[in-house]
Design a protein around this motif. Structure first.
Motif, mmCIF file in Angstrom:
data_model
loop_
_atom_site.group_PDB
_atom_site.id
_atom_site.type_symbol
_atom_site.label_atom_id
_atom_site.label_comp_id
_atom_site.label_asym_id
_atom_site.label_seq_id
_atom_site.Cartn_x
_atom_site.Cartn_y
_atom_site.Cartn_z
ATOM 1 N N MET A 49 49.522 29.836 35.870
ATOM 2 C CA MET A 49 48.389 30.476 36.498
ATOM 3 C C MET A 49 47.854 31.571 35.560
ATOM 4 S SD MET A 49 48.108 32.858 39.952
ATOM 5 C CE MET A 49 49.678 32.385 40.465
ATOM 6 N N ILE A 50 46.550 31.599 35.416
ATOM 7 C CA ILE A 50 45.900 32.619 34.585
ATOM 8 C C ILE A 50 45.480 33.778 35.482
ATOM 9 C CG2 ILE A 50 43.887 33.134 33.156
ATOM 10 C CD1 ILE A 50 44.012 30.236 32.191
ATOM 11 N N LEU A 51 45.873 35.000 35.098
ATOM 12 C CA LEU A 51 45.467 36.213 35.800
ATOM 13 C C LEU A 51 44.478 36.976 34.924
ATOM 14 C CD1 LEU A 51 48.932 37.447 37.111
ATOM 15 C CD2 LEU A 51 47.150 36.270 38.401
ATOM 16 N N LEU A 52 43.409 37.437 35.529
ATOM 17 C CA LEU A 52 42.401 38.215 34.811
ATOM 18 C C LEU A 52 42.425 39.652 35.323
ATOM 19 C CD1 LEU A 52 39.517 35.619 34.960
ATOM 20 C CD2 LEU A 52 41.028 36.088 33.047
ATOM 21 N N ASN A 53 42.313 40.619 34.423
ATOM 22 C CA ASN A 53 42.235 42.029 34.805
ATOM 23 C C ASN A 53 40.801 42.331 35.224
ATOM 24 O OD1 ASN A 53 44.914 42.739 34.274
ATOM 25 N ND2 ASN A 53 44.483 42.857 32.098
ATOM 26 N N MET A 54 40.632 42.641 36.506
ATOM 27 C CA MET A 54 39.301 42.853 37.060
ATOM 28 C C MET A 54 39.193 44.254 37.659
ATOM 29 S SD MET A 54 37.886 39.896 36.504
ATOM 30 C CE MET A 54 36.419 39.965 37.498
ATOM 31 N N LEU A 55 37.979 44.801 37.609
ATOM 32 C CA LEU A 55 37.716 46.076 38.263
ATOM 33 C C LEU A 55 37.939 45.903 39.761
ATOM 34 C CD1 LEU A 55 36.621 49.013 38.150
ATOM 35 C CD2 LEU A 55 34.353 48.015 38.542
ATOM 36 N N LYS A 56 38.827 46.712 40.334
ATOM 37 C CA LYS A 56 39.148 46.649 41.766
ATOM 38 C C LYS A 56 38.352 47.681 42.552
ATOM 39 C CE LYS A 56 42.732 48.676 43.528
ATOM 40 N NZ LYS A 56 43.719 49.184 44.444
ATOM 41 N N GLY A 57 38.292 48.905 42.017
ATOM 42 C CA GLY A 57 37.582 49.984 42.688
ATOM 43 C C GLY A 57 37.085 51.000 41.684
ATOM 44 N N LYS A 58 35.936 51.605 41.995
ATOM 45 C CA LYS A 58 35.356 52.578 41.064
ATOM 46 C C LYS A 58 34.705 53.716 41.832
ATOM 47 C CE LYS A 58 31.307 51.929 39.026
ATOM 48 N NZ LYS A 58 30.198 51.596 38.109
ATOM 49 N N LEU A 59 34.980 54.937 41.373
ATOM 50 C CA LEU A 59 34.285 56.135 41.835
ATOM 51 C C LEU A 59 33.287 56.476 40.741
ATOM 52 C CD1 LEU A 59 37.397 58.083 43.130
ATOM 53 C CD2 LEU A 59 35.705 56.814 44.486
ATOM 54 N N HIS A 60 32.012 56.347 41.037
ATOM 55 C CA HIS A 60 30.971 56.453 40.020
ATOM 56 C C HIS A 60 30.363 57.848 39.981
ATOM 57 C CE1 HIS A 60 28.116 54.758 37.212
ATOM 58 N NE2 HIS A 60 27.147 55.368 37.880
ATOM 59 N N LEU A 94 32.713 62.180 35.796
ATOM 60 C CA LEU A 94 33.711 61.157 35.479
ATOM 61 C C LEU A 94 33.404 59.850 36.190
ATOM 62 C CD1 LEU A 94 36.989 63.216 36.137
ATOM 63 C CD2 LEU A 94 35.682 63.062 33.995
ATOM 64 N N ILE A 95 33.872 58.781 35.602
ATOM 65 C CA ILE A 95 33.979 57.496 36.269
ATOM 66 C C ILE A 95 35.474 57.234 36.385
ATOM 67 C CG2 ILE A 95 33.553 55.011 36.107
ATOM 68 C CD1 ILE A 95 30.992 55.817 34.472
ATOM 69 N N ILE A 96 35.944 56.983 37.598
ATOM 70 C CA ILE A 96 37.358 56.716 37.837
ATOM 71 C C ILE A 96 37.473 55.277 38.304
ATOM 72 C CG2 ILE A 96 39.401 57.339 39.181
ATOM 73 C CD1 ILE A 96 38.272 60.195 39.361
ATOM 74 N N ALA A 97 38.286 54.484 37.595
ATOM 75 C CA ALA A 97 38.379 53.051 37.871
ATOM 76 C C ALA A 97 39.827 52.615 38.042
ATOM 77 C CB ALA A 97 37.739 52.265 36.726
ATOM 78 N N ALA A 98 40.024 51.664 38.939
ATOM 79 C CA ALA A 98 41.320 51.010 39.113
ATOM 80 C C ALA A 98 41.099 49.513 38.923
ATOM 81 C CB ALA A 98 41.896 51.302 40.497
ATOM 82 N N TYR A 99 42.084 48.856 38.363
ATOM 83 C CA TYR A 99 41.987 47.437 38.037
ATOM 84 C C TYR A 99 43.101 46.670 38.737
ATOM 85 C CZ TYR A 99 38.786 49.104 34.488
ATOM 86 O OH TYR A 99 37.718 49.710 33.855
ATOM 87 N N ALA A 100 42.888 45.373 38.928
ATOM 88 C CA ALA A 100 43.895 44.506 39.528
ATOM 89 C C ALA A 100 43.892 43.169 38.800
ATOM 90 C CB ALA A 100 43.599 44.286 41.008
ATOM 91 N N GLN A 101 45.028 42.517 38.801
ATOM 92 C CA GLN A 101 45.117 41.177 38.232
ATOM 93 C C GLN A 101 44.795 40.173 39.324
ATOM 94 O OE1 GLN A 101 49.003 40.986 36.351
ATOM 95 N NE2 GLN A 101 48.009 41.427 34.403
ATOM 96 N N ILE A 102 43.780 39.378 39.079
ATOM 97 C CA ILE A 102 43.297 38.411 40.057
ATOM 98 C C ILE A 102 43.462 37.006 39.465
ATOM 99 C CG2 ILE A 102 41.290 37.674 41.428
ATOM 100 C CD1 ILE A 102 42.269 40.552 42.046
ATOM 101 N N PRO A 103 44.014 36.073 40.240
ATOM 102 C CA PRO A 103 44.104 34.695 39.738
ATOM 103 C C PRO A 103 42.715 34.148 39.424
ATOM 104 C CG PRO A 103 45.457 34.973 41.692
ATOM 105 C CD PRO A 103 44.625 36.218 41.550
ATOM 106 N N GLU A 104 42.620 33.431 38.332
ATOM 107 C CA GLU A 104 41.329 32.921 37.870
ATOM 108 C C GLU A 104 40.609 32.108 38.945
ATOM 109 O OE1 GLU A 104 39.641 30.963 33.797
ATOM 110 O OE2 GLU A 104 41.501 30.118 34.598
ATOM 111 N N ASP A 105 41.343 31.360 39.744
ATOM 112 C CA ASP A 105 40.699 30.526 40.765
ATOM 113 C C ASP A 105 40.162 31.348 41.948
ATOM 114 O OD1 ASP A 105 43.130 31.180 41.921
ATOM 115 O OD2 ASP A 105 43.657 29.123 42.452
ATOM 116 N N GLN A 106 40.410 32.653 41.974
ATOM 117 C CA GLN A 106 39.901 33.510 43.048
ATOM 118 C C GLN A 106 38.778 34.443 42.585
ATOM 119 O OE1 GLN A 106 43.100 35.561 45.075
ATOM 120 N NE2 GLN A 106 44.364 33.721 45.083
#
Length: 123
Positions: A1-12, A86-98
Motif C-alpha cells: 500500500m502506498i501512503l502519501l503525506n497530505m496536509l491534514k489541518g492548517k491554521l492560516h 505564521l502558518i501552522i500545518a499538520a500532516y497525515a499519511q493517507i492511503p493513495e486509494d483514499q
C-alpha cells in the motif's frame, strides 16, 4: 500500500501572541483553533513564519479556548517575534486509494486569531 503525506489541518496566518524562551518547548494554541483544524494536543506541527521565512517543527499544546493564544515556546521562540504571522500545518499519511475523498481542514482567522471561516477548499 502506498501512503502519501497530505496536509491534514492548517491554521492560516495566525499571529504570535506570546514568546516564551524559558519553557521546555512546544507551541501553545487556542483550543478552538486546534479543534477546528483537527490538530491534537502533542501532535507534531510544522510552523512557517511569513515574516522571516523560517520553517520549523514542534508539537502543539492546548491554550484556553477563545483566547486567541499562539505562544511559541522553548528554542523555537528564537525563530519568531511577537506579532509575526505564521502558518501552522499538520500532516497525515493517507492511503493513495483514499486521496480523492480526503479533505484537509483549513482555518482562517482575523487579527486577534478568532476564526473567520473554515474550509476544505484549497482554491
Amino acid at each position: 500500500m502506498i501512503l502519501l503525506n497530505m496536509l491534514k489541518g492548517k491554521l492560516h496566518r495566525v499571529r504570535v501572541t506570546d514568546v516564551e524562551l524559558e519553557y521546555e518547548g512546544s507551541c501553545a494554541i487556542d483550543t478552538d483553533l486546534l479543534n477546528s483544524a483537527g490538530i491534537y494536543p502533542y501532535e507534531q506541527v510544522h510552523i512557517y513564519n511569513v515574516h522571516n521565512g523560517d520553517r520549523f517543527s514542534t508539537y502543539a499544546i492546548p491554550a484556553a479556548a477563545g483566547s486567541g493564544v499562539i505562544s511559541v515556546n522553548g528554542a523555537a521562540a528564537r525563530r519568531v517575534a511577537l506579532g509575526d504571522i505564521l502558518i501552522i500545518a499538520a500532516y497525515a499519511q493517507i492511503p493513495e486509494d483514499q486521496i480523492t475523498a480526503f479533505q484537509p481542514r483549513l482555518v482562517y482567522v482575523d487579527q486577534r486569531n478568532q476564526i473567520t471561516r473554515c474550509s476544505h477548499d484549497l482554491s
